[in-house]
Design a protein around this motif. Structure first.
Motif, mmCIF file in Angstrom:
data_model
loop_
_atom_site.group_PDB
_atom_site.id
_atom_site.type_symbol
_atom_site.label_atom_id
_atom_site.label_comp_id
_atom_site.label_asym_id
_atom_site.label_seq_id
_atom_site.Cartn_x
_atom_site.Cartn_y
_atom_site.Cartn_z
ATOM 1 N N UNK A 160 101.496 55.532 -18.825
ATOM 2 C CA UNK A 160 100.264 54.863 -18.405
ATOM 3 C C UNK A 160 99.785 55.416 -17.065
ATOM 4 N N UNK A 161 100.724 55.688 -16.146
ATOM 5 C CA UNK A 161 100.339 56.230 -14.834
ATOM 6 C C UNK A 161 99.669 57.589 -14.983
ATOM 7 N N UNK A 162 100.185 58.424 -15.890
ATOM 8 C CA UNK A 162 99.596 59.747 -16.099
ATOM 9 C C UNK A 162 98.270 59.631 -16.843
ATOM 10 N N UNK A 163 98.251 58.824 -17.919
ATOM 11 C CA UNK A 163 97.057 58.731 -18.775
ATOM 12 C C UNK A 163 95.858 58.162 -18.024
ATOM 13 N N UNK A 164 96.106 57.226 -17.111
ATOM 14 C CA UNK A 164 95.003 56.600 -16.372
ATOM 15 C C UNK A 164 94.630 57.360 -15.101
ATOM 16 N N UNK A 165 95.456 58.332 -14.712
ATOM 17 C CA UNK A 165 95.190 59.033 -13.456
ATOM 18 C C UNK A 165 95.411 58.183 -12.230
ATOM 19 N N UNK A 196 96.410 63.826 -10.652
ATOM 20 C CA UNK A 196 96.743 64.787 -11.707
ATOM 21 C C UNK A 196 98.256 65.009 -11.815
ATOM 22 N N UNK A 197 98.705 65.240 -13.060
ATOM 23 C CA UNK A 197 100.104 65.576 -13.306
ATOM 24 C C UNK A 197 100.381 66.993 -12.816
ATOM 25 N N UNK A 198 101.419 67.136 -11.971
ATOM 26 C CA UNK A 198 101.796 68.447 -11.442
ATOM 27 C C UNK A 198 103.013 69.034 -12.145
#
Length: 347
Positions: free
Chosen positions: A147-152, A156-158
């Protein structure tokens, strides 16, 4: 009411049966199992690496079949839940789809990508849903980071590193048979391949190092390569030969404004959360979000609930998407090839 028939009463068949008891307007109407002892309700021989162990089950009102084709003729059944050994998944899925049933199949979708494609084609021809049970996104620790990645939420995912290892499961005699179970790459670490695919997209190549047992990966480390050259994602997986640590998994996920960490292991019979889900923010704070659902069976309840939602609405499920499951299988196959060839392999 959604009526389910479970094919295969091993550990996961039992877990699915127990999970269904917690769902509304869902009923296990039938089971299919070749072992007459288990078919009678004596599940005491069932064991797994987590959760409850087998016990005597009251199967009153549940139809029992020794052959899959007999259960597929049961007109009451809406969904066939396939919990058979991995080598039987694709064939059973195709048969159930041809019989006009929706299919919920435990991972992996198949042992070979060609068989996965065959199951996908059968679903399209039948106009029925094919849903693949990759349960990891339904565990609260993994649901949180997804959820943290999908919602930003933290940018951005590094990059990310994942791990998942277990002690060699001696109770599965054909665990390292590539024609039956497929070893830890297929049976265990396909969870992480699927999660990487869900979180990061489809990698363009993999490079894996480690050791083989025969032709099957035993322990390995993988680097996934994406179109974005700065996206660095790794995985450590496989089995160890000692029984003192039956299971461990965890992750470290790097985002622009936070790092999220989780680490769990079972030492002997003692489960130890070394690092609960922890968020390290860019202003120096250390956050411990409150998560619900410490019972591992609850993740399967959530997964099956998503399956039921999809069947009732006749809408596909992103988490149970068979094409993502096919990609995860392909990622595992390419990792095994990379390990054997000692070089990077493109997807």
């Amino acid at each position: 009411m959604i009526n389910i028939g479970i094919a295969g009463i091993g550990f996961l068949g039992m877990i699915h049966y127990l999970a269904c008891q917690r769902l509304n307007r869902v009923r296990v109407r039938a089971i299919c199992e070749q072992d007459p002892v288990r078919l009678s309700g004596d599940w005491r021989s069932i064991r797994g690496s987590f959760g409850p162990q087998g016990r005597m089950m009251d199967l009153a009102g549940v139809s029992r079949y020794a052959r899959l084709e007999e259960m597929l003729r049961d007109p009451r059944l809406d969904v066939i839940d396939i919990c058979l050994p991995p080598a039987a998944h694709a064939e059973a899925a195709v048969a159930a789809l041809r019989a006009g049933k929706h299919v919920f199949c435990e991972k992996p979708i198949a042992l070979q990508p060609a068989d996965a494609e065959r199951a996908l084609a059968a679903a399209r021809r039948a106009g029925r849903l094919l849903l693949i049970g990759h349960v990891l996104p339904f565990f609260p620790e993994y649901r949180y980071v997804y959820h943290a990645v999908a919602t930003g939420k933290y940018g951005r995912l590094l990059g990310a590193s994942f791990k998942r290892l277990m002690a060699e499961p001696h109770w599965v005699p054909d665990f390292f048979d590539p024609r039956s179970t497929g070893g830890p790459m297929i049976d265990l670490n396909i969870h992480d391949a699927h999660f990487v695919r869900l979180l990061c997209g489809r990698p363009r190549a993999v490079q894996t190092v480690g050791r083989l047992r025969g032709t099957v990966p035993e322990w390995f480390q993988t680097q996934f390569f994406f179109d974005d050259p700065d996206l660095a994602v790794t995985l450590t997986g496989g089995v160890i030969r000692q029984q003192g640590r039956p299971f461990t998994h965890g992750y470290e996920v790097h985002l622009e404004r936070a790092t999220i960490v989780f680490d769990f292991a079972t030492w002997g019979k003692q489960p130890v959360v070394a690092t609960p889900v922890t968020v390290l923010t860019d202003n120096g704070r250390v956050l411990r979000p409150k998560l619900t659902g410490s019972d591992p069976v609850e993740a399967f309840v959530a997964e099956l609930n998503e399956m039921v939602r999809s069947v009732r609405s006749q809408e596909p499920s992103k988490a149970l998407d068979p094409e993502l499951a096919r990609d995860a299988l392909l990622m595992c196959q390419r990792q095994a090839q990379s390990l054997a060839r000692r070089r990077a392999v493109r997807l």
